[in-house]
Enzyme design. Sequence first.
Site, PDB file in Angstrom:
ATOM      1  N   GLY A  60       0.714  -1.179  -0.030  1.00  0.00           N
ATOM      2  CA  GLY A  60       0.224   0.059  -0.067  1.00  0.00           C
ATOM      3  C   GLY A  60       0.839   1.118  -0.125  1.00  0.00           C
ATOM      4  CB  VAL A  80      -1.785  -7.667   0.466  1.00  0.00           C
ATOM      5  CG1 VAL A  80      -0.720  -6.748   0.366  1.00  0.00           C
ATOM      6  CG2 VAL A  80      -3.064  -6.631   1.360  1.00  0.00           C
ATOM      7  CG  ASN A 110       1.081   1.377   4.919  1.00  0.00           C
ATOM      8  OD1 ASN A 110       0.816   2.100   5.625  1.00  0.00           O
ATOM      9  ND2 ASN A 110       0.615   1.494   3.678  1.00  0.00           N
ATOM     10  CE1 TYR A 159      -8.361   0.447   9.325  1.00  0.00           C
ATOM     11  CE2 TYR A 159      -8.875   1.532  11.481  1.00  0.00           C
ATOM     12  CZ  TYR A 159      -8.313   1.308  10.405  1.00  0.00           C
ATOM     13  OH  TYR A 159      -6.859   1.924  10.414  1.00  0.00           O
ATOM     14  CB  ALA A 164     -12.286  -6.899  14.685  1.00  0.00           C
ATOM     15  CB  THR A 165      -8.835  -6.020  10.689  1.00  0.00           C
ATOM     16  OG1 THR A 165      -8.768  -4.487  10.426  1.00  0.00           O
ATOM     17  CG2 THR A 165     -10.185  -6.530  10.071  1.00  0.00           C
TER      18      THR A 165
HETATM   19  P1  NAP Z   1      -4.844   5.310   2.340  1.00  0.00           P
HETATM   20  O1  NAP Z   1      -4.125   6.893   2.151  1.00  0.00           O
HETATM   21  O2  NAP Z   1      -5.987   5.025   2.082  1.00  0.00           O
HETATM   22  O3  NAP Z   1      -3.893   4.423   1.128  1.00  0.00           O
HETATM   23  C1  NAP Z   1      -4.069   2.877   1.393  1.00  0.00           C
HETATM   24  C2  NAP Z   1      -3.026   2.340   0.519  1.00  0.00           C
HETATM   25  O4  NAP Z   1      -3.185   0.861   0.504  1.00  0.00           O
HETATM   26  C3  NAP Z   1      -2.853   2.698  -0.828  1.00  0.00           C
HETATM   27  O5  NAP Z   1      -1.639   2.534  -1.438  1.00  0.00           O
HETATM   28  C4  NAP Z   1      -3.770   1.574  -1.369  1.00  0.00           C
HETATM   29  O6  NAP Z   1      -3.643   1.410  -2.872  1.00  0.00           O
HETATM   30  C5  NAP Z   1      -3.381   0.468  -0.504  1.00  0.00           C
HETATM   31  N1  NAP Z   1      -3.991  -0.716  -0.565  1.00  0.00           N
HETATM   32  C6  NAP Z   1      -5.415  -0.888  -0.441  1.00  0.00           C
HETATM   33  N2  NAP Z   1      -6.014  -2.023  -0.394  1.00  0.00           N
HETATM   34  C7  NAP Z   1      -5.007  -2.885  -0.827  1.00  0.00           C
HETATM   35  C8  NAP Z   1      -4.850  -4.184  -1.087  1.00  0.00           C
HETATM   36  N3  NAP Z   1      -5.778  -5.070  -1.077  1.00  0.00           N
HETATM   37  N4  NAP Z   1      -3.593  -4.664  -1.667  1.00  0.00           N
HETATM   38  C9  NAP Z   1      -2.700  -3.773  -1.774  1.00  0.00           C
HETATM   39  N5  NAP Z   1      -2.638  -2.363  -1.475  1.00  0.00           N
HETATM   40  C10 NAP Z   1      -3.791  -1.952  -1.093  1.00  0.00           C
HETATM   41  O7  NAP Z   1      -4.466   4.917   3.770  1.00  0.00           O
HETATM   42  P2  NAP Z   1      -3.312   5.418   4.731  1.00  0.00           P
HETATM   43  O8  NAP Z   1      -4.149   6.554   5.623  1.00  0.00           O
HETATM   44  O9  NAP Z   1      -2.127   5.629   4.429  1.00  0.00           O
HETATM   45  O10 NAP Z   1      -3.298   4.032   5.896  1.00  0.00           O
HETATM   46  C11 NAP Z   1      -2.124   3.213   5.794  1.00  0.00           C
HETATM   47  C12 NAP Z   1      -2.232   2.137   6.657  1.00  0.00           C
HETATM   48  O11 NAP Z   1      -2.236   2.938   8.145  1.00  0.00           O
HETATM   49  C13 NAP Z   1      -3.582   1.563   6.932  1.00  0.00           C
HETATM   50  O12 NAP Z   1      -3.312  -0.019   7.137  1.00  0.00           O
HETATM   51  C14 NAP Z   1      -4.354   2.183   7.794  1.00  0.00           C
HETATM   52  O13 NAP Z   1      -5.438   1.283   8.501  1.00  0.00           O
HETATM   53  C15 NAP Z   1      -3.337   2.665   8.929  1.00  0.00           C
HETATM   54  N6  NAP Z   1      -3.644   3.524   9.730  1.00  0.00           N
HETATM   55  C16 NAP Z   1      -4.133   5.025   9.172  1.00  0.00           C
HETATM   56  C17 NAP Z   1      -4.514   5.834  10.014  1.00  0.00           C
HETATM   57  C18 NAP Z   1      -5.062   7.121   9.487  1.00  0.00           C
HETATM   58  O14 NAP Z   1      -5.399   7.992  10.397  1.00  0.00           O
HETATM   59  N7  NAP Z   1      -4.564   7.851   8.116  1.00  0.00           N
HETATM   60  C19 NAP Z   1      -4.368   5.649  11.476  1.00  0.00           C
HETATM   61  C20 NAP Z   1      -4.164   4.490  11.580  1.00  0.00           C
HETATM   62  C21 NAP Z   1      -3.749   3.451  10.910  1.00  0.00           C
HETATM   63  P3  NAP Z   1      -4.149   2.214  -4.056  1.00  0.00           P
HETATM   64  O15 NAP Z   1      -3.575   3.395  -4.078  1.00  0.00           O
HETATM   65  O16 NAP Z   1      -3.666   1.203  -5.362  1.00  0.00           O
HETATM   66  O17 NAP Z   1      -5.889   2.217  -3.999  1.00  0.00           O
END
Ligand code: NAP
Length: 244
Positions: A9, A61, A87, A152, A154-155
């Site tokens: 990601g 993934v 990620n 979310y 739970a995962t």
């Molecule tokens: P984001 O901006 O929505 O980006 C998500 C990324 O994951 C994108 O690169 C997307 O690819 C990729 N992705 C989604 N489904 C996928 C799959 N099945 N296989 C491969 N890649 C996949 O999210 P983010 O905010 O950066 O979050 C990143 C991580 O941090 C996540 O695990 C999220 O749960 C965690 N997190 C985020 C926050 C927050 O406040 N933002 C807080 C806590 C935890 P595409 O661009 O191709 O769609």
Amino acid sequence: MKKAAIVTGASRGIGRAIAATLAREGWGVCINYLERKDAAEELLEQLRAKGCTAIAYQADVAQRAQVAAMVDTVRQELGEIALLVNNAGISYQSLFQDTGDAVWERLLAVNLTGSRNTAMEVLPEMISRKSGSIVNISSMWGLRGASCEVAYAATKAGIVGLTKSLALEVAPSGIRVNCIAPGCIETDMVKVLGEETRRMLVEETPIGRLGTPEDIAALVSFLASEKASFITGQVITADGGFIV
Ligand code: NAP
């Protein structure tokens, strides 16, 4: 010879900052993405223009065969895989009882099984080399719970269990497994919640701002480094004091 890191990601948000940071630090980086080929290739070009080594690779993934093919390609093109950053993640807001089977299963498949699939594919090589490190991205919601985000959360709690248990299992093989629990970080995932919710989240964050993707990338960089060689099985929160 550079060592290879897979960042799932990595086309957008936190993963993008992690990939950019690691590449600048000398890792050969695989920018994994699902749909946003444009964003992944734009990052790839930026990094190559700076003299970094990177490839972009589309793989879901949640699909073990796609992950296996990605890992094979990374080995061939970037060499020894010494770091995996799990990620990739998706979120979903709804009342628990309105969360249908398909959403529940997709969140589990991407957020939890996705991290299992990648670890399964990289571990044989790490175990045979007796070195390597995995950093999983959980969430503070996985630690404290989140109303209207039960699936979310739970995962993300599952990722904590995966991290601690796997860390115990592979520590004797010289492999460290750690987990980061970010607070609210400025990415598309928070943008979809709307401006009013964003303002409330800033107010609830003692440090008075949302985090940046670079805040999390810096922590990944530390956990992946020799400086963290005695740290394994840990969940490190980076949330501006949200759940102190
Ligand atoms: P984001 O901006 O929505 O980006 C998500 C990324 O994951 C994108 O690169 C997307 O690819 C990729 N992705 C989604 N489904 C996928 C799959 N099945 N296989 C491969 N890649 C996949 O999210 P983010 O905010 O950066 O979050 C990143 C991580 O941090 C996540 O695990 C999220 O749960 C965690 N997190 C985020 C926050 C927050 O406040 N933002 C807080 C806590 C935890 P595409 O661009 O191709 O769609």
